[in-house]
Write an enzyme that holds these catalytic residues in place. Structure first.
Site, PDB file in Angstrom:
ATOM      1  N   GLY A 253       4.680  -5.105   0.200  1.00 60.30           N
ATOM      2  CA  GLY A 253       5.349  -5.444   1.471  1.00 60.30           C
ATOM      3  C   GLY A 253       4.335  -5.892   2.499  1.00 60.30           C
TER       4      GLY A 253
ATOM      5  N   ARG B  12       5.697  -9.903  -5.892  1.00 64.99           N
ATOM      6  CA  ARG B  12       5.620  -8.899  -6.953  1.00 64.99           C
ATOM      7  C   ARG B  12       5.291  -9.633  -8.260  1.00 64.99           C
ATOM      8  NH1 ARG B  12       7.056  -4.786  -4.198  1.00 64.99           N
ATOM      9  NH2 ARG B  12       8.826  -4.819  -2.800  1.00 64.99           N
TER      10      ARG B  12
ATOM     11  N   ASP C 162       0.131   1.411  -2.200  1.00 68.74           N
ATOM     12  CA  ASP C 162      -0.022   2.125  -3.479  1.00 68.74           C
ATOM     13  C   ASP C 162       0.013   1.238  -4.717  1.00 68.74           C
ATOM     14  OD1 ASP C 162      -0.161   4.532  -2.393  1.00 68.74           O
ATOM     15  OD2 ASP C 162       1.673   5.337  -3.287  1.00 68.74           O
TER      16      ASP C 162
ATOM     17  N   THR D 252       0.416  -1.368   5.123  1.00 64.20           N
ATOM     18  CA  THR D 252       1.856  -1.073   4.988  1.00 64.20           C
ATOM     19  C   THR D 252       2.323  -0.466   6.300  1.00 64.20           C
ATOM     20  OG1 THR D 252       3.495   0.420   4.011  1.00 64.20           O
ATOM     21  CG2 THR D 252       1.204   1.062   3.750  1.00 64.20           C
TER      22      THR D 252
ATOM     23  N   ASP E 200       4.495   1.745   6.542  1.00 58.53           N
ATOM     24  CA  ASP E 200       4.993   3.112   6.320  1.00 58.53           C
ATOM     25  C   ASP E 200       3.963   4.217   6.597  1.00 58.53           C
ATOM     26  OD1 ASP E 200       7.327   1.941   5.578  1.00 58.53           O
ATOM     27  OD2 ASP E 200       7.145   2.337   3.437  1.00 58.53           O
TER      28      ASP E 200
ATOM     29  N   ASP F 209       1.983   5.602   4.602  1.00 54.25           N
ATOM     30  CA  ASP F 209       2.138   6.649   3.590  1.00 54.25           C
ATOM     31  C   ASP F 209       0.972   6.658   2.598  1.00 54.25           C
ATOM     32  OD1 ASP F 209       2.770   4.226   2.489  1.00 54.25           O
ATOM     33  OD2 ASP F 209       4.546   4.907   1.420  1.00 54.25           O
TER      34      ASP F 209
ATOM     35  N   ARG G 192      10.613   4.513   2.821  1.00 48.54           N
ATOM     36  CA  ARG G 192      11.276   4.867   1.564  1.00 48.54           C
ATOM     37  C   ARG G 192      10.860   6.267   1.127  1.00 48.54           C
ATOM     38  NH1 ARG G 192      10.470  -0.036  -2.042  1.00 48.54           N
ATOM     39  NH2 ARG G 192       8.370   0.442  -1.332  1.00 48.54           N
TER      40      ARG G 192
HETATM   41  O1  F6P Z   1       6.577  -1.880   3.103  1.00 45.48           O
HETATM   42  C1  F6P Z   1       7.226  -0.695   2.754  1.00 45.48           C
HETATM   43  C2  F6P Z   1       8.668  -0.825   3.051  1.00 45.48           C
HETATM   44  O2  F6P Z   1       8.729  -1.224   4.351  1.00 45.48           O
HETATM   45  C3  F6P Z   1       9.562   0.382   2.829  1.00 45.48           C
HETATM   46  O3  F6P Z   1       9.677   1.229   3.918  1.00 45.48           O
HETATM   47  C4  F6P Z   1      10.856  -0.259   2.470  1.00 45.48           C
HETATM   48  O4  F6P Z   1      11.641   0.598   1.718  1.00 45.48           O
HETATM   49  C5  F6P Z   1      10.410  -1.434   1.680  1.00 45.48           C
HETATM   50  O5  F6P Z   1       9.204  -1.834   2.241  1.00 45.48           O
HETATM   51  C6  F6P Z   1      11.366  -2.581   1.589  1.00 45.48           C
HETATM   52  O6  F6P Z   1      10.837  -3.465   0.651  1.00 45.48           O
HETATM   53  P1  F6P Z   1      11.465  -4.863   0.262  1.00 45.48           P
HETATM   54  O7  F6P Z   1      11.035  -5.841   1.304  1.00 45.48           O
HETATM   55  O8  F6P Z   1      10.897  -5.180  -1.061  1.00 45.48           O
HETATM   56  O9  F6P Z   1      12.948  -4.695   0.274  1.00 45.48           O
END
Ligand code: F6P
Length: 328
Positions: free
Chosen positions: A15, A76, A107, A130, A132, A134, A176
Site C-alpha cells: 500500500g 502486488r 511487512d 505504511t 498503519d 504497524d 487492518r
Molecule cells: O496500507 C495498509 C492499509 O491501509 C490497510 O489499513 C488497509 O486494510 C489496506 O491498506 C487496504 O489495502 P488495499 O488498497 O489493497 O485495499
C-alpha cells in the site's frame, strides 16, 4: 565508506503512503552525493521481474517531496512469490548491474526482500512505509503522521453535521491489523469510543458507554472503528445493532477509505523520509544488509528485517487510558 556498491535500485511496494516520494528523492540524492548510481524500479517486485527500470539522478526527483502516492508506482506480484519469479528478478537486476536494493514498504515487502536475500545474497535495506504504523522497530512509519492529520480533519467535519442533527456516527478508519490510527485520531478528535483490533471492548460495554453518554447530557457522539476491530461486526452491522438496542439514537456511518492514504505528506513525514533515505543508502555503503531503518527516540536506528516482520508494534496503553478519561 565501502565502494563495492556502485548502483542502488529503489522501489516501493504494498500500500502506498504519503512520504514515499520524499524517501525516493532522499535515496536518489544520497546516491548522487556519494557518487554512485541509482535506478528507480517501477511497480515493485513485478517491475523487478519485468526489468521496468529507469536510471535516476538528483534532478529526476525534483518537485516530488510534496507529492502523495509514489512516482515509482506500487503493485502486488504473485510471480515474485515463486522461485522462478525471483530468479527472473535476480537476472534483471544483474543485467542492469544493480548491486543493492532499498525497499520501501511494509511487512509483505520486507518478507519478499528477506526471501530474495536468502536465495541470492542480495544486499537490501528496508524503509517502513505504511499509514498503519504497524511495524516493529520504529516509532513512526512513513505516512502515518500525514494519515492522522487527514483523518482528524475528516472527523472534525463529520462532527459538525453530527452535532447539528444530534446523531451518533460510526466512523471506520484504516488499520487492518492495528489500531494506531483509530486510537490516535480517537483521542485527537474527541471520540466517545474507540474500537481497535488489539482490544475487545464488547458490544455490551459499547451500549453501556453510549447509554452513559446520553445520561450525562451528550446529544451527539463519534465512535471510531478500526477496520480490523475485534468485535467482528462491520460498521453497518454496528449501526443496526445500536439502533435496535438504543432507540433514542439516530445512527449514521462513514467509511473514510482510501482518502486516508492520499494527500501531500506532512512536514514530519517529509523530514522522516529524508532521514530514512540517507540512513538506508549509507548503511548499504557501510556493508550492512537485511536491516530496516527506523526512528527511535528521535534517532535513526537499524532493526534486523526478520525482527521488524515478526515483532509486534504495541498499542500505547497510556493513550487508551487517556481516551477513557476524556470520555467521562
Ligand atoms: O496500507 C495498509 C492499509 O491501509 C490497510 O489499513 C488497509 O486494510 C489496506 O491498506 C487496504 O489495502 P488495499 O488498497 O489493497 O485495499
Amino acid at each position: 565508506m565501502s565502494k563495492s556498491i556502485k548502483k542502488i535500485g529503489v522501489f516501493t511496494s504494498g500500500g502506498d503512503s504519503p512520504g514515499m516520494n520524499a524517501a525516493i528523492r532522499s535515496v536518489v540524492r544520497t546516491c548522487a552525493y556519494h557518487q554512485i548510481e541509482s535506478v528507480g524500479i517501477y511497480r515493485g517486485y513485478q517491475g523487478m521481474i519485468e526489468g521496468d527500470f529507469k536510471p535516476m539522478n538528483a534532478r529526476s526527483v525534483k518537485d516530488i517531496i510534496n507529492k502523495g502516492g509514489t512516482i515509482l508506482k506500487s503493485a502486488r506480484s504473485d510471480e515474485f512469490r515463486t522461485p522462478e519469479g525471483r530468479k527472473k528478478a535476480y537476472e534483471q537486476l544483474k543485467k542492469e548491474n544493480i548491486d543493492a536494493l532499498v525497499a520501501i514498504g511494509g511487512d509483505g515487502t520486507f518478507t519478499g526482500s528477506l526471501i530474495f536475500n536468502s536465495e541470492y545474497n542480495f544486499p537490501v535495506i528496508g524503509i517502513p512505509g505504511t499509514i498503519d504504523n504497524d511495524i516493529f522497530g520504529t516509532s513512526h512509519t512513513l505516512g502515518y503522521d500525514t494519515a492522522l492529520n487527514t483523518v482528524v480533519e475528516a472527523i472534525d467535519k463529520i462532527r459538525d453535521t453530527a452535532s447539528s442533527h444530534n446523531r451518533l456516527f460510526f466512523i471506520e478508519v484504516m488499520g487492518r491489523d492495528a489500531g494506531h490510527i483509530a486510537l490516535n485520531v480517537g483521542v485527537g478528535a474527541g471520540a466517545e469510543e474507540i474500537l481497535i483490533p488489539e482490544e475487545d471492548l464488547g458490544l455490551d460495554r459499547l451500549l453501556e458507554s453510549l447509554r452513559r453518554s446520553r445520561r450525562t447530557g451528550k446529544t451527539s457522539s463519534i465512535v471510531i472503528v478500526a477496520e480490523g476491530d475485534k468485535i467482528g461486526k462491520s460498521v453497518f452491522e454496528l449501526r443496526d445493532y445500536v439502533e435496535e438496542n438504543l432507540t433514542e439514537y439516530e445512527v449514521r456511518v462513514s467509511v473514510l477509505g482510501h482518502m486516508q492514504r492520499g494527500g501531500s505528506p506532512s512536514c514530519f513525514d517529509r523530514v522522516l523520509a529524508s532521514r530514512m533515505g540517507v540512513k538506508a543508502v549509507e548503511s548499504l555503503l557501510e556493508g550492512k544488509s537485511n536491516f530496516m531503518v527506523g526512528l527511535n527516540d528521535d534517532k535513526m536506528s537499524l532493526t534486523p528485517l526478520d525482527q521488524a516482520i515478526k515483532g509486534q508494534s504495541k498499542i500505547n496503553l497510556e493513550l487508551l487510558r487517556v481516551s477513557d478519561i476524556m470520555t467521562t
